[in-house]
Design an enzyme around this catalytic site. Structure first.
Site, PDB file in Angstrom:
ATOM      1  N   GLN A   1     -42.350  -1.353  30.341  1.00  0.00           N
ATOM      2  CA  GLN A   1     -41.862  -0.769  31.321  1.00  0.00           C
ATOM      3  C   GLN A   1     -41.849  -2.045  32.594  1.00  0.00           C
ATOM      4  O   GLN A   1     -41.691  -1.708  33.651  1.00  0.00           O
ATOM      5  CB  GLN A   1     -42.394   0.401  31.912  1.00  0.00           C
ATOM      6  CG  GLN A   1     -42.205   1.455  31.214  1.00  0.00           C
ATOM      7  CD  GLN A   1     -43.050   2.786  31.585  1.00  0.00           C
ATOM      8  OE1 GLN A   1     -43.829   3.127  30.736  1.00  0.00           O
ATOM      9  NE2 GLN A   1     -42.943   3.393  32.686  1.00  0.00           N
TER      10      GLN A   1
ATOM     11  N   PHE B   1     -42.041   6.834  29.283  1.00  0.00           N
ATOM     12  CA  PHE B   1     -42.747   7.797  29.771  1.00  0.00           C
ATOM     13  C   PHE B   1     -44.196   7.402  30.283  1.00  0.00           C
ATOM     14  O   PHE B   1     -45.052   8.310  30.294  1.00  0.00           O
ATOM     15  CB  PHE B   1     -42.898   9.172  28.814  1.00  0.00           C
ATOM     16  CG  PHE B   1     -41.632   9.691  28.202  1.00  0.00           C
ATOM     17  CD1 PHE B   1     -40.606  10.016  29.066  1.00  0.00           C
ATOM     18  CD2 PHE B   1     -41.211   9.336  26.897  1.00  0.00           C
ATOM     19  CE1 PHE B   1     -39.387  10.515  28.488  1.00  0.00           C
ATOM     20  CE2 PHE B   1     -40.130   9.826  26.224  1.00  0.00           C
ATOM     21  CZ  PHE B   1     -39.232  10.296  27.032  1.00  0.00           C
TER      22      PHE B   1
ATOM     23  N   GLU C   1     -46.124   1.184  30.334  1.00  0.00           N
ATOM     24  CA  GLU C   1     -46.395   0.735  31.539  1.00  0.00           C
ATOM     25  C   GLU C   1     -47.552  -0.324  31.352  1.00  0.00           C
ATOM     26  O   GLU C   1     -47.009  -1.585  31.722  1.00  0.00           O
ATOM     27  CB  GLU C   1     -46.957   1.859  32.584  1.00  0.00           C
ATOM     28  CG  GLU C   1     -47.098   1.278  33.874  1.00  0.00           C
ATOM     29  CD  GLU C   1     -47.384   2.401  35.020  1.00  0.00           C
ATOM     30  OE1 GLU C   1     -47.244   3.741  34.949  1.00  0.00           O
ATOM     31  OE2 GLU C   1     -48.411   1.946  36.110  1.00  0.00           O
TER      32      GLU C   1
ATOM     33  N   ARG D   1     -54.602   9.422  41.518  1.00  0.00           N
ATOM     34  CA  ARG D   1     -53.536  10.634  41.744  1.00  0.00           C
ATOM     35  C   ARG D   1     -53.997  11.958  41.616  1.00  0.00           C
ATOM     36  O   ARG D   1     -53.602  12.932  42.065  1.00  0.00           O
ATOM     37  CB  ARG D   1     -52.386  10.067  40.905  1.00  0.00           C
ATOM     38  CG  ARG D   1     -51.101  11.149  40.940  1.00  0.00           C
ATOM     39  CD  ARG D   1     -50.000  10.475  40.449  1.00  0.00           C
ATOM     40  NE  ARG D   1     -49.060   9.238  40.956  1.00  0.00           N
ATOM     41  CZ  ARG D   1     -48.385   9.378  42.101  1.00  0.00           C
ATOM     42  NH1 ARG D   1     -48.242  10.444  42.659  1.00  0.00           N
ATOM     43  NH2 ARG D   1     -47.902   8.339  42.617  1.00  0.00           N
TER      44      ARG D   1
ATOM     45  N   ARG E   1     -45.968  10.172  32.506  1.00  0.00           N
ATOM     46  CA  ARG E   1     -45.351  10.817  33.451  1.00  0.00           C
ATOM     47  C   ARG E   1     -46.226  12.067  34.167  1.00  0.00           C
ATOM     48  O   ARG E   1     -46.515  12.856  33.533  1.00  0.00           O
ATOM     49  CB  ARG E   1     -44.141  11.654  32.556  1.00  0.00           C
ATOM     50  CG  ARG E   1     -43.029  12.002  33.402  1.00  0.00           C
ATOM     51  CD  ARG E   1     -41.803  12.539  32.774  1.00  0.00           C
ATOM     52  NE  ARG E   1     -40.620  12.701  33.396  1.00  0.00           N
ATOM     53  CZ  ARG E   1     -39.345  13.088  32.727  1.00  0.00           C
ATOM     54  NH1 ARG E   1     -39.318  13.170  31.348  1.00  0.00           N
ATOM     55  NH2 ARG E   1     -38.594  12.986  33.543  1.00  0.00           N
TER      56      ARG E   1
ATOM     57  N   PHE F   1     -49.323  11.188  35.571  1.00  0.00           N
ATOM     58  CA  PHE F   1     -50.179  10.440  35.876  1.00  0.00           C
ATOM     59  C   PHE F   1     -51.455  10.632  36.430  1.00  0.00           C
ATOM     60  O   PHE F   1     -51.709  10.306  37.577  1.00  0.00           O
ATOM     61  CB  PHE F   1     -49.414   9.138  36.820  1.00  0.00           C
ATOM     62  CG  PHE F   1     -49.999   7.673  36.891  1.00  0.00           C
ATOM     63  CD1 PHE F   1     -49.875   6.678  35.869  1.00  0.00           C
ATOM     64  CD2 PHE F   1     -50.880   7.431  38.001  1.00  0.00           C
ATOM     65  CE1 PHE F   1     -50.561   5.651  35.793  1.00  0.00           C
ATOM     66  CE2 PHE F   1     -51.379   5.960  37.908  1.00  0.00           C
ATOM     67  CZ  PHE F   1     -51.225   5.308  37.112  1.00  0.00           C
TER      68      PHE F   1
ATOM     69  N   THR G   1     -50.180   4.567  43.683  1.00  0.00           N
ATOM     70  CA  THR G   1     -51.553   4.698  44.542  1.00  0.00           C
ATOM     71  C   THR G   1     -52.046   3.481  44.833  1.00  0.00           C
ATOM     72  O   THR G   1     -53.023   3.508  45.504  1.00  0.00           O
ATOM     73  CB  THR G   1     -52.252   5.771  43.629  1.00  0.00           C
ATOM     74  OG1 THR G   1     -52.632   5.040  42.092  1.00  0.00           O
ATOM     75  CG2 THR G   1     -51.926   7.342  43.398  1.00  0.00           C
TER      76      THR G   1
ATOM     77  N   ALA H   1     -44.095   5.689  38.318  1.00  0.00           N
ATOM     78  CA  ALA H   1     -44.495   6.362  39.542  1.00  0.00           C
ATOM     79  C   ALA H   1     -43.299   6.749  40.066  1.00  0.00           C
ATOM     80  O   ALA H   1     -43.305   7.263  41.375  1.00  0.00           O
ATOM     81  CB  ALA H   1     -45.223   5.447  40.428  1.00  0.00           C
TER      82      ALA H   1
ATOM     83  N   GLU I   1     -41.131  12.264  37.840  1.00  0.00           N
ATOM     84  CA  GLU I   1     -42.278  12.879  37.341  1.00  0.00           C
ATOM     85  C   GLU I   1     -42.354  14.321  37.797  1.00  0.00           C
ATOM     86  O   GLU I   1     -43.051  15.262  37.388  1.00  0.00           O
ATOM     87  CB  GLU I   1     -43.490  12.102  37.825  1.00  0.00           C
ATOM     88  CG  GLU I   1     -43.521  10.816  37.277  1.00  0.00           C
ATOM     89  CD  GLU I   1     -44.713   9.802  37.697  1.00  0.00           C
ATOM     90  OE1 GLU I   1     -44.564   9.600  38.722  1.00  0.00           O
ATOM     91  OE2 GLU I   1     -45.579   9.628  36.940  1.00  0.00           O
TER      92      GLU I   1
END
Ligand code: LUZ
Ligand code: MOS
Length: 768
Positions: A200, A231, A235, A313, A345, A347, A443, A512, A723
């Site tokens: 990602q 998902f 990341e 988050r 997803r 997070f 964030t 995100a 999300e």
């Protein structure tokens, strides 16, 4: 190949390759001549020291076998960039079972895998910790505690008519992307390294590879094609596999491919963070929430990875979609000997939503105030200043709630369920309304930026590159629509390129939920730049002035349906003619777009500011039916009222809502991620780890989008979608719980996932 019905063809050309099985994932790419295959060797216990790697048996297997360890890393043997706590290859100590201790390469994958199994690992085992509260008690927290506070919760509890306390468990979640982690590294001349990675975040992979190889980032090029799902699992955690492939490619001088098999992907990679949490909630006589306190023990796993951003988050979503004047939210990253838990997803958001929803559910139980009333009167309202200091605008919590309650006739349904439960002994039903208010932005402030590179070619076709990675979520489709609309041309002129670090640099991961917000906007800005060059040029053309009048200026010219207009008058020139003329006059038809999300500022020291550009709202109704003898259940209905802004493509968003909801239900009800006390993953196959399937999802889902819901703060009036709807799945937990309580009245329990075994234990009064 089957012929494609024409409607489909015209509708979503970029999905067509996928639909017809033509998409090439990493493992489908033709391998270059001489390509070697790498396979990692994972540690076989969860914690230990004095690691010694003995490759002799592996080397004896086949002459093509080579085995690399930490000491072979030419650069820095380090992946961690928040703190350096994640070696690429274990060195001396190891901290979770399946941590990569060595890398094997061989002429083909089966040989590499067999050789990997033959590598002996020696060392001294140490007792592992897997429970976050135990890690906390031992002082094994990463960095420091983090908190967000507003008002005086103690005073609020003193004033409350009811103060309710409880604890809550939420389990981890395996991503189960269909395409496992994979990469191919191609060594190029001059020490350059080119990679294809299922990631990602190509820039993150580029940074990791450069660091591992000890070369500048400019020597590393990373490309990501379409992913077979991610998902959040790709990341941060695509980087190690790409870095291992690059390491082997550097050391052998040959291309190297690394594709994890499913079992090893399950065992070696991180998942959603399990949380163990405590809550305390205070209600006024009339049910208003006066104070809420939550303590989150995040099971962070063996290294920090994205845990800090995830914890933030969680803190930002402590009160869910409810307004609470006094709040104290505290979170600890508890270090355990499990794989580093990572982005998934939601997070950290879903974990927070489950805690506040458990608190309000229990508060209804204790106070006797009907749950739906308690929820409704506490929903966020316009202009509310959150405990993190953000004044909420265009709040759509009550709106989505009220519309849903009306459309689905919830009072009638409540009566119907009561009646059903009165007249049925062995089947019981329950329902729950689940609201969401999800903050959109990374964030971490610096991550909220993105770029695009747009080329208009001489034949009128257009190539758009951005930092966005298409993983099935439809971001390419949204970028395509934004580009075509901005240029005033047909959608089939536009091609969305794969994501490559040499085309658009310094990208943030597609994560995100911001993929379209950031990248479609960057593409739109680049297209605007080209468009304004073209209209400025057109305004100088004498033949257009002849039609439109001498006062023709660029700002009066519009490009629509591939033709130029001024004040509604057709100027007699089309897109292709315009481009031909522009090229003759040497007008630049390429542009770079750059977008930084507006209005963000957050002071972590005082815990106040605007961490999000906007919020996504929505409410879901979930109804469940429990089989009282078996402890099994099924979801029988779901109605969703979702705030999608003005969707760029409603079908894409509908698919995202359905998928996220299913994934949320899976987390809440089915997916039982389990580790043994020795840190072994017990749910290590898809026969022991159950994800929602067609049969589970076989119930009517109605999805309505809030109407006239333009969002001025994102591209083309849309809202991010990836999300937020996952939160709706939490409604499944409480719908099942309330059906269970209809069968056996008594206090509820908050231990997610609510698998049938726990339901059965509740029904029989046993241990959950
Ligand atoms: N990734 C990230 C995310 O790095 N920061 C975030 O805030 C975030 N939120 C959701 C999903 N991925
Ligand atoms: Mo993420 S959880 O990669 O949006």
């Amino acid at each position: 190949m089957n012929p494609i019905p024409e409607e489909v063809q015209n509708e979503r050309p970029e999905s067509l390759l996928n639909l017809t099985g033509q998409t090439r994932y990493t493992d489908d790419l033709p391998v270059p001549e001489g390509c070697l295959h790498a396979y990692p060797v994972g540690t076989r216990s969860a914690k230990g020291k004095n690691l010694v790697v003995d490759p002799s048996a592996a080397l004896a297997l086949d002459p093509s076998v080579r085995v690399f360890t930490a000491s072979d890393v030419p650069g820095e043997n380090q992946l961690g960039y928040v703190i350096p706590d994640e070696p690429l290859l274990a060195q001396g100590k190891w901290e979770f079972k399946g941590q990569v201790a060595a890398l094997v390469v061989a002429r083909d994958r089966p040989t590499a895998q067999r050789a990997a199994a033959l590598v002996r690992l020696q060392g001294e085992d140490l007792p592992p910790v897997t429970d976050p509260r135990e890690a906390f008690r031992r002082g094994d927290i990463i960095l420091q505690p983090y908190h967000l506070e507003e008002g005086d919760v103690e005073a609020a509890f003193r004033e409350s008519a009811w103060v309710i306390e409880g604890s809550c468990e939420s389990g981890g979640q395996e991503h189960v992307y269909l395409e496992t982690q994979s990469a191919i590294a191609y060594p190029e001349e001059g020490g350059r390294m080119r990679l294809w990675s299922s990631t990602q975040g190509p820039t993150g992979v580029q940074r990791a590879v450069a660091n591992i190889l000890g070369v500048p980032m400019a020597q590393v090029e990373v490309e990501a094609g379409r992913l077979g799902g991610a998902f959040g699992g790709k990341e941060d955690q695509a980087a190690p596999w790409a870095a291992l492939a690059a390491l082997a490619a550097r050391l052998t001088g040959l291309p190297v491919k690394l594709v994890l098999n499913r079992a090893d992907d399950l065992r070696m990679t991180g998942k959603r963070h399990p949380y163990s949490s405590d809550f305390k909630i205070g209600l006024a006589e009339d049910g208003r929430i006066l104070g809420f306190q939550a303590t989150y023990y995040q099971n962070s796993g063996a290294s920090i990875d994205l845990s800090l951003a995830i914890l933030w988050r969680t803190l930002f979503h402590a009160t869910g979609a409810y307004k609470v004047p006094a709040v104290k939210a505290v979170g600890y990253m508890c270090k355990t000997n499990l794989p580093p838990f990572t982005a998934f997803r939601g997070f950290g958001g879903p974990q927070a939503f489950f805690v506040i929803e458990s608190a309000i559910y229990k508060a209804a139980e204790v106070s006797g105030i009907p749950l739906t009333h308690l929820q409704r009167i506490n929903l966020l309202t316009e202009g509310w200043r959150t405990y993190y200091g953000m004044k909420l605008q265009d709040v759509r919590a009550e709106k989505t709630w009220d519309l849903l309650v009306q459309r689905s006739n919830v009072p009638a349904l409540e009566r119907e369920i009561e009646e059903f439960n009165r007249t049925h002994r062995l089947k019981k039903r329950g329902m729950h309304l689940q609201s969401v208010c999800f903050g959109i932005s990374f964030t971490k402030l610096m991550m909220n930026q993105g770029g695009a590179l747009v080329h208009v070619y001489a034949d009128g076709s257009v190539s758009v590159a951005t930092g966005a990675v298409e993983m099935g979520q439809g971001v390419a489709r949204k970028i395509l629509v934004a580009a075509a609309r901005t240029l005033g041309i047909s959608e089939d002129r536009v091609r969305i390129e794969r994501t490559r670090t040499t085309t658009v640099a310094n990208t943030v991961p597609t994560a995100a939920s911001t993929g379209a917000d950031i990248n479609a906007m960057a593409a739109l800005l680049a297209c605007q730049e080209i468009r304004s060059r073209l209209t400025a040029f057109a305004a100088t053309l004498p033949e257009l002035k002849k039609i439109a009048g001498p006062e023709l200026s660029a700002d009066r010219i519009d490009i629509k349906n591939e033709r130029l207009y001024a004040g509604g008058k057709d100027l007699g020139i089309d897109w292709n003619t315009l481009l031909t003329r522009a090229l003759e006059e040497r007008i630049d038809l390429s542009a770079h777009g750059y977008y930084a999300s507006p209005g963000l500022r957050f002071d972590q020291g005082i815990g106040k500011g605007n961490p999000f550009v906007y919020h996504v709202y929505g409410t879901a109704l979930v109804e469940a039916e429990v089989d009282v003898l078996r402890g099994t259940y099924k979801i029988i209905r779901a109605d969703i009222m979702h705030d999608g802004g003005i969707p760029i493509d409603e079908k894409v968003d509908r698919g995202q809502i359905e998928g996220a909801f299913a994934q949320g239900l899976g987390w809440a009800l089915l997916e039982d991620l389990r580790f043994g006390p020795d840190g072994t993953l017990l749910s290590d196959s898809l026969s022991t780890y159950k994800v929602p399937d067609l049969r589970f999802m076989d119930f009517p889902i109605r999805i309505d989008f809030l109407e006239n819901a333009l969002n001025p703060l994102a591209v083309l009036g849309s809202k991010a979608v990836g999300e937020p709807p996952l939160i709706f799945g939490i409604g499944g937990y409480f719908a099942v719980l309330s059906a269970l309580q209809a069968a056996r009245p008594g206090p509820g329990f908050y231990d997610l996932p609510l698998i049938p075994e726990k339901a059965m234990a509740f029904l029989t009064g046993g241990k959950k």
